[in-house]
Design a protein around this motif. Sequence first.
Motif, PDB file in Angstrom:
ATOM      1  N   PHE A  44      16.102 -26.118  16.933  1.00  0.00           N
ATOM      2  CA  PHE A  44      16.705 -26.929  17.999  1.00  0.00           C
ATOM      3  C   PHE A  44      17.194 -28.261  17.451  1.00  0.00           C
ATOM      4  CE2 PHE A  44      15.940 -30.283  21.227  1.00  0.00           C
ATOM      5  CZ  PHE A  44      16.899 -29.928  22.153  1.00  0.00           C
ATOM      6  N   TRP A  45      16.325 -28.969  16.749  1.00  0.00           N
ATOM      7  CA  TRP A  45      16.694 -30.286  16.232  1.00  0.00           C
ATOM      8  C   TRP A  45      17.673 -30.192  15.068  1.00  0.00           C
ATOM      9  CZ3 TRP A  45      16.416 -34.190  19.159  1.00  0.00           C
ATOM     10  CH2 TRP A  45      15.396 -34.311  20.093  1.00  0.00           C
ATOM     11  N   LEU A  46      17.663 -29.074  14.366  1.00  0.00           N
ATOM     12  CA  LEU A  46      18.667 -28.877  13.315  1.00  0.00           C
ATOM     13  C   LEU A  46      20.059 -28.814  13.931  1.00  0.00           C
ATOM     14  CD1 LEU A  46      19.262 -28.248  10.287  1.00  0.00           C
ATOM     15  CD2 LEU A  46      19.154 -25.810  10.923  1.00  0.00           C
ATOM     16  N   SER A  47      20.192 -28.054  14.998  1.00  0.00           N
ATOM     17  CA  SER A  47      21.489 -27.953  15.682  1.00  0.00           C
ATOM     18  C   SER A  47      21.907 -29.284  16.283  1.00  0.00           C
ATOM     19  CB  SER A  47      21.418 -26.882  16.781  1.00  0.00           C
ATOM     20  OG  SER A  47      22.628 -26.835  17.497  1.00  0.00           O
ATOM     21  N   ILE A  48      20.973 -29.945  16.973  1.00  0.00           N
ATOM     22  CA  ILE A  48      21.280 -31.238  17.591  1.00  0.00           C
ATOM     23  C   ILE A  48      21.662 -32.253  16.524  1.00  0.00           C
ATOM     24  CG2 ILE A  48      20.363 -33.147  18.954  1.00  0.00           C
ATOM     25  CD1 ILE A  48      20.756 -30.613  20.577  1.00  0.00           C
ATOM     26  N   GLY A  49      20.896 -32.300  15.446  1.00  0.00           N
ATOM     27  CA  GLY A  49      21.140 -33.281  14.395  1.00  0.00           C
ATOM     28  C   GLY A  49      22.478 -33.098  13.709  1.00  0.00           C
ATOM     29  N   ILE A  50      22.815 -31.850  13.369  1.00  0.00           N
ATOM     30  CA  ILE A  50      24.090 -31.600  12.683  1.00  0.00           C
ATOM     31  C   ILE A  50      25.268 -31.870  13.614  1.00  0.00           C
ATOM     32  CG2 ILE A  50      25.521 -29.831  11.589  1.00  0.00           C
ATOM     33  CD1 ILE A  50      23.000 -28.562  10.489  1.00  0.00           C
ATOM     34  N   ASN A  51      25.157 -31.417  14.852  1.00  0.00           N
ATOM     35  CA  ASN A  51      26.240 -31.648  15.817  1.00  0.00           C
ATOM     36  C   ASN A  51      26.495 -33.137  16.024  1.00  0.00           C
ATOM     37  OD1 ASN A  51      27.508 -29.224  17.013  1.00  0.00           O
ATOM     38  ND2 ASN A  51      25.389 -28.655  17.460  1.00  0.00           N
ATOM     39  N   PHE A  69      32.699 -23.781  11.879  1.00  0.00           N
ATOM     40  CA  PHE A  69      31.329 -24.070  11.433  1.00  0.00           C
ATOM     41  C   PHE A  69      30.442 -24.452  12.610  1.00  0.00           C
ATOM     42  CE2 PHE A  69      28.094 -27.168  10.193  1.00  0.00           C
ATOM     43  CZ  PHE A  69      27.371 -26.423   9.274  1.00  0.00           C
ATOM     44  N   SER A  70      30.956 -25.327  13.502  1.00  0.00           N
ATOM     45  CA  SER A  70      30.183 -25.739  14.674  1.00  0.00           C
ATOM     46  C   SER A  70      29.858 -24.541  15.555  1.00  0.00           C
ATOM     47  CB  SER A  70      30.972 -26.784  15.464  1.00  0.00           C
ATOM     48  OG  SER A  70      30.282 -27.172  16.633  1.00  0.00           O
ATOM     49  N   THR A  71      30.814 -23.623  15.695  1.00  0.00           N
ATOM     50  CA  THR A  71      30.599 -22.414  16.490  1.00  0.00           C
ATOM     51  C   THR A  71      29.485 -21.558  15.894  1.00  0.00           C
ATOM     52  OG1 THR A  71      32.924 -22.389  17.157  1.00  0.00           O
ATOM     53  CG2 THR A  71      31.685 -20.343  17.414  1.00  0.00           C
ATOM     54  N   PHE A  72      29.574 -21.307  14.572  1.00  0.00           N
ATOM     55  CA  PHE A  72      28.563 -20.473  13.909  1.00  0.00           C
ATOM     56  C   PHE A  72      27.193 -21.143  13.940  1.00  0.00           C
ATOM     57  CE2 PHE A  72      26.146 -19.125  10.170  1.00  0.00           C
ATOM     58  CZ  PHE A  72      26.128 -17.754  10.368  1.00  0.00           C
ATOM     59  N   LEU A  73      27.160 -22.461  13.762  1.00  0.00           N
ATOM     60  CA  LEU A  73      25.890 -23.191  13.764  1.00  0.00           C
ATOM     61  C   LEU A  73      25.132 -22.980  15.064  1.00  0.00           C
ATOM     62  CD1 LEU A  73      23.937 -25.458  12.632  1.00  0.00           C
ATOM     63  CD2 LEU A  73      25.418 -27.079  13.850  1.00  0.00           C
ATOM     64  N   ASP A  74      25.792 -23.206  16.190  1.00  0.00           N
ATOM     65  CA  ASP A  74      25.111 -23.107  17.480  1.00  0.00           C
ATOM     66  C   ASP A  74      24.821 -21.654  17.854  1.00  0.00           C
ATOM     67  OD1 ASP A  74      25.147 -25.888  17.817  1.00  0.00           O
ATOM     68  OD2 ASP A  74      27.170 -25.832  18.629  1.00  0.00           O
ATOM     69  N   TYR A  75      25.710 -20.757  17.442  1.00  0.00           N
ATOM     70  CA  TYR A  75      25.451 -19.330  17.675  1.00  0.00           C
ATOM     71  C   TYR A  75      24.177 -18.898  16.939  1.00  0.00           C
ATOM     72  CZ  TYR A  75      25.931 -14.276  16.906  1.00  0.00           C
ATOM     73  OH  TYR A  75      25.706 -12.933  16.816  1.00  0.00           O
ATOM     74  N   TYR A  76      24.065 -19.270  15.674  1.00  0.00           N
ATOM     75  CA  TYR A  76      22.926 -18.841  14.852  1.00  0.00           C
ATOM     76  C   TYR A  76      21.631 -19.538  15.286  1.00  0.00           C
ATOM     77  CZ  TYR A  76      20.047 -17.864  10.754  1.00  0.00           C
ATOM     78  OH  TYR A  76      19.040 -17.451   9.922  1.00  0.00           O
ATOM     79  N   THR A  77      21.694 -20.858  15.500  1.00  0.00           N
ATOM     80  CA  THR A  77      20.478 -21.581  15.890  1.00  0.00           C
ATOM     81  C   THR A  77      20.009 -21.164  17.278  1.00  0.00           C
ATOM     82  OG1 THR A  77      21.843 -23.444  16.640  1.00  0.00           O
ATOM     83  CG2 THR A  77      20.930 -23.575  14.421  1.00  0.00           C
ATOM     84  N   GLY A  78      20.943 -20.802  18.149  1.00  0.00           N
ATOM     85  CA  GLY A  78      20.557 -20.327  19.476  1.00  0.00           C
ATOM     86  C   GLY A  78      19.729 -19.055  19.384  1.00  0.00           C
ATOM     87  N   ILE A  79      20.151 -18.142  18.527  1.00  0.00           N
ATOM     88  CA  ILE A  79      19.397 -16.892  18.332  1.00  0.00           C
ATOM     89  C   ILE A  79      18.045 -17.177  17.692  1.00  0.00           C
ATOM     90  CG2 ILE A  79      19.368 -14.716  17.052  1.00  0.00           C
ATOM     91  CD1 ILE A  79      22.404 -14.575  17.446  1.00  0.00           C
ATOM     92  N   ARG A  80      18.031 -18.063  16.698  1.00  0.00           N
ATOM     93  CA  ARG A  80      16.773 -18.386  16.023  1.00  0.00           C
ATOM     94  C   ARG A  80      15.772 -19.044  16.977  1.00  0.00           C
ATOM     95  NH1 ARG A  80      15.542 -15.738  11.719  1.00  0.00           N
ATOM     96  NH2 ARG A  80      14.011 -17.389  11.335  1.00  0.00           N
ATOM     97  N   ILE A  81      16.256 -19.897  17.863  1.00  0.00           N
ATOM     98  CA  ILE A  81      15.370 -20.536  18.843  1.00  0.00           C
ATOM     99  C   ILE A  81      14.746 -19.483  19.747  1.00  0.00           C
ATOM    100  CG2 ILE A  81      15.322 -22.041  20.870  1.00  0.00           C
ATOM    101  CD1 ILE A  81      17.509 -23.724  19.486  1.00  0.00           C
ATOM    102  N   GLU A  82      15.571 -18.530  20.208  1.00  0.00           N
ATOM    103  CA  GLU A  82      15.067 -17.511  21.127  1.00  0.00           C
ATOM    104  C   GLU A  82      14.086 -16.564  20.438  1.00  0.00           C
ATOM    105  OE1 GLU A  82      17.430 -15.571  24.468  1.00  0.00           O
ATOM    106  OE2 GLU A  82      17.533 -14.045  22.893  1.00  0.00           O
TER     107      GLU A  82
END
Length: 477
Positions: free
Chosen positions: A80-87, A55-68
């Motif tokens: 960005f803050w969604l990924s930081i907050g969940i992590n 889940f952590s892998t998919f979260l950062d993979y997906y949010t990274g693409i969405r940020i870009e």
Amino acid sequence: MFFNSFAFAIFLPLVFVLYWFVFNKNKTTQNTLLILASYYFYSCWDWRFLFLLVFSTFLDYYTGIRIEKSKKESSRKFWFWLSIGINLGFLAMFKYYNFFASSFAEMMQGFGLKTSPFLLDVVLPVGISFYTFHGLSYVIDIYYKRIKAEYNFVDYSLFVSYFPLLVAGPIERATHLLPQVKVKREFDFQKAKEGIHQMLWGLFKKVVIADTCATYANAIFDNYSTMNSLSLILGAIYFAFQIYGDFSGYSDMALGMSKLFGIDLLKNFNYPYFSRDIAEFWRRWHISLSSWFRDYLYIPLGGSKGGLWMKIRNTFIIFLVSGFWHGANWTYVAWGFINALYFLPLLLRKSNRNNLDDIVVDKSWDSIKVLANILLTFALTCLAWVFFRAKSITDAILYLRNMFSNGHFTSQYLSNERYNYELVILLFLFVFVEWNNRTKVEPISGKYQTIKLALCLAAILALGTYSDYKEFIYFQF
């Protein structure tokens, strides 16, 4: 599955053979095998937490693409803050929730209010601090446009879950590791040979140095109230070598086995006990974590660009957070605070960047000063390690009080152990070898390489067979 276990001695050669002889068609098949091997390796600890890793892998993979892809700054900030907050939320829940709940209840009790906090009955997922920091650095770098998002899910998954570094680092950066996993690796016999040598040296540090010192350190710390000053001093020194041999040994094994697969990891230790001041020590100890906090916390806070009070504030923040990262106990916070106090005089004198050159010792008077500074830095580090090792701050204070007030420096026999003098001799020999290795890229190299390898292997087999300390210290962080 520990690196120093019989199960891993079967697992690693099997993955190596499959990697180079079955899954060697292209980088995708190579990466897929390493991911499967990494997931199996992690599931050997507790298969239920494998879902958290995925889940952590998919979260950062997906949010990274969405940020870009986001064109609006508000959208970029949201992902960005969604990924930081969940992590950080997962890290806080599993690692720190019970600590804060218990601490709050104790504080309320101090005011005469009885509370019964709700505590989570869960174990800490192994490696969560390390793979969380991998993902955080990746997302932060994308947000600040230092790197591009990775669109290949297989490549990104390997970056996060690569088994040599999964449970205890080093903490890799996307800028260093991702380019290596995005290309097909070709077998390099020389690199594989260096990797095996580095693995053996790391195993030697773990089994022969760390595990042997652990026996004596545990006996002394568990019975510190009955020990004299000399024994308590030795206990602090033994733990210093235990944690160094344990953690740097793990890092050497991780770097060595990664070379077997044609991948270079970040160097995590650079002979820290030969440092001439505390600032140099932190440039040499757990380098990947120190540099992570420097780049993603210290510099964003203003670093050393502001006034004196800002520099002091940032220094204490970085050390306190570093201490708290290690575990949910006030002893780690105290350990970080003590290191901040050590660093403060260097900061005030603007001498924290003085010792950036290599350590050179010759027959000059300056060399006496260098050796004195090394001994002083090591002594200060050992005192701080007492707080890191103690079960509570009270125990650490009492330990140090007894060390300085007991006044007896006679050799004290530990009722449950023997070979005290032999251990001291072993540590002197280890320091001598480390000193000679400090300028070498490969620890076991040069003249008499075959003899060195044979001695390492003999010591590992002789002492490792009877070792009771299979687990690595940093697995709990």
